[in-house]
Design an enzyme around this catalytic site. Structure first.
Site, PDB file in Angstrom:
ATOM      1  N   HIS A 241      51.654  39.678  15.784  1.00 59.64           N
ATOM      2  CA  HIS A 241      51.198  39.687  16.336  1.00 59.64           C
ATOM      3  C   HIS A 241      50.271  38.760  17.850  1.00 59.64           C
ATOM      4  CE1 HIS A 241      46.446  41.802  17.620  1.00 59.64           C
ATOM      5  NE2 HIS A 241      47.023  41.721  18.921  1.00 59.64           N
TER       6      HIS A 241
ATOM      7  N   HIS B 164      61.927  33.811  27.744  1.00 55.84           N
ATOM      8  CA  HIS B 164      62.813  33.520  27.704  1.00 55.84           C
ATOM      9  C   HIS B 164      63.219  33.144  26.109  1.00 55.84           C
ATOM     10  CE1 HIS B 164      64.059  29.150  28.357  1.00 55.84           C
ATOM     11  NE2 HIS B 164      63.339  29.507  28.741  1.00 55.84           N
TER      12      HIS B 164
END
Length: 100
Positions: A57, A48
């Site tokens: 990446h 979150h």
């Protein structure tokens, strides 16, 4: 083109950029933001309120805990865990299996 594997989970409130890939088993939790050209690899998670810059990446099995900031062009290694409220500057490499 944005590619999201059918076995990935992306929260409705997550904001995802263009031209990114979210692989099988990956989880993008509520209010996470992913920039353009990111890869969230197999079984990785972005929790979150994370803010992930362009061309990041997140490697296989890596986890970004809540409210993490990741600068553009950063590579988070396989199995790495980034703890809550950590900021990573642009163009960094976090080694595989490391904790920050």
């Amino acid at each position: 083109m944005t590619l999201i594997h059918p076995n990935a989970t992306v929260a409705d409130s997550a904001q995802i950029g263009a031209e990114l890939v979210i692989m099988a088993g990956a989880v993008i939790n509520p209010y996470a933001q992913l920039g353009k050209g990111c890869i969230v690899n197999t079984c990785a998670s972005v929790d979150h309120d994370c803010n992930v810059g362009d061309y990041v990446h997140v490697a296989v099995g890596a986890h970004l805990c809540g409210t993490v900031e990741v600068g553009a062009y950063t590579w988070i290694g396989a199995g790495a865990t980034v703890s809550n409220n950590v900021s990573i500057c642009p163009e960094c490499m976090i080694g595989a299996g490391l904790w920050s």
